[in-house]
Design a protein around this motif. Structure first.
Motif, PDB file in Angstrom:
ATOM      1  N   UNK A 179      75.765 -44.496  40.201  1.00  0.00           N
ATOM      2  CA  UNK A 179      76.792 -45.641  40.285  1.00  0.00           C
ATOM      3  C   UNK A 179      77.096 -45.334  38.461  1.00  0.00           C
ATOM      4  N   UNK A 180      76.235 -45.626  37.665  1.00  0.00           N
ATOM      5  CA  UNK A 180      76.398 -45.519  36.315  1.00  0.00           C
ATOM      6  C   UNK A 180      77.155 -44.265  35.927  1.00  0.00           C
ATOM      7  N   UNK A 181      77.001 -43.197  36.314  1.00  0.00           N
ATOM      8  CA  UNK A 181      77.847 -41.980  35.917  1.00  0.00           C
ATOM      9  C   UNK A 181      79.308 -42.154  36.408  1.00  0.00           C
ATOM     10  N   UNK A 182      79.412 -42.525  37.594  1.00  0.00           N
ATOM     11  CA  UNK A 182      80.873 -42.922  38.396  1.00  0.00           C
ATOM     12  C   UNK A 182      81.525 -44.097  37.459  1.00  0.00           C
ATOM     13  N   UNK A 183      80.994 -45.277  37.246  1.00  0.00           N
ATOM     14  CA  UNK A 183      81.443 -46.099  36.386  1.00  0.00           C
ATOM     15  C   UNK A 183      81.940 -45.785  34.772  1.00  0.00           C
TER      16      UNK A 183
ATOM     17  N   UNK B 202      75.930 -50.092  23.988  1.00  0.00           N
ATOM     18  CA  UNK B 202      76.120 -51.427  24.707  1.00  0.00           C
ATOM     19  C   UNK B 202      76.679 -51.118  26.287  1.00  0.00           C
ATOM     20  N   UNK B 203      76.999 -49.718  26.457  1.00  0.00           N
ATOM     21  CA  UNK B 203      77.154 -49.335  27.687  1.00  0.00           C
ATOM     22  C   UNK B 203      76.203 -48.410  28.364  1.00  0.00           C
ATOM     23  N   UNK B 204      74.866 -48.309  27.696  1.00  0.00           N
ATOM     24  CA  UNK B 204      73.828 -47.643  28.229  1.00  0.00           C
ATOM     25  C   UNK B 204      72.753 -48.109  28.791  1.00  0.00           C
ATOM     26  N   UNK B 205      72.529 -49.464  28.852  1.00  0.00           N
ATOM     27  CA  UNK B 205      71.457 -50.115  29.427  1.00  0.00           C
ATOM     28  C   UNK B 205      71.701 -51.160  30.478  1.00  0.00           C
TER      29      UNK B 205
END
Length: 74
Positions: free
Chosen positions: A8-12, A61-64
Motif C-alpha cells: 500500500x505504501x509503495x503504491x501510494x 515526512x512520507x516514510x513513517x
C-alpha cells in the motif's frame, strides 16, 4: 510493517511505477536484491520500504506510518 502495508505504501508513493520499483530496482541496502526478492527472502518489509525511500529520495515526512489503513468509525 506488514506486507500489505508495504505494498500500500509503495503504491501510494510511486503510483503507476510501483510495480517496476518493486521488481526492477536493485537495492544495495538489502543485499543487492530487488524489493520483491528481499521480501521473498525474509527481509522485514519495513527495512525494504526504508531502503526504497533512501534510494529514491522519499522525504522523511512520507516514510513513517504509511501503508496503514484508516480505521473505520462506527
Amino acid at each position: 510493517m506488514r506486507r500489505s502495508e508495504f505494498h500500500r505504501a509503495v503504491s501510494d508513493e510511486f503510483g503507476a511505477r510501483a510495480g517496476a520499483v518493486v521488481t526492477d530496482l536493485v537495492l544495495s541496502a538489502v543485499g543487492g536484491r530487488t524489493a520483491a526478492d528481499a521480501i521473498a527472502a525474509g527481509v522485514d518489509p519495513r527495512e525494504v520500504w526504508l531502503a526504497l525511500c533512501d534510494e529514491l529520495d522519499v522525504p522523511a515526512e512520507r516514510r513513517y506510518g504509511v501503508g496503514r489503513q484508516q480505521l473505520r468509525r462506527r
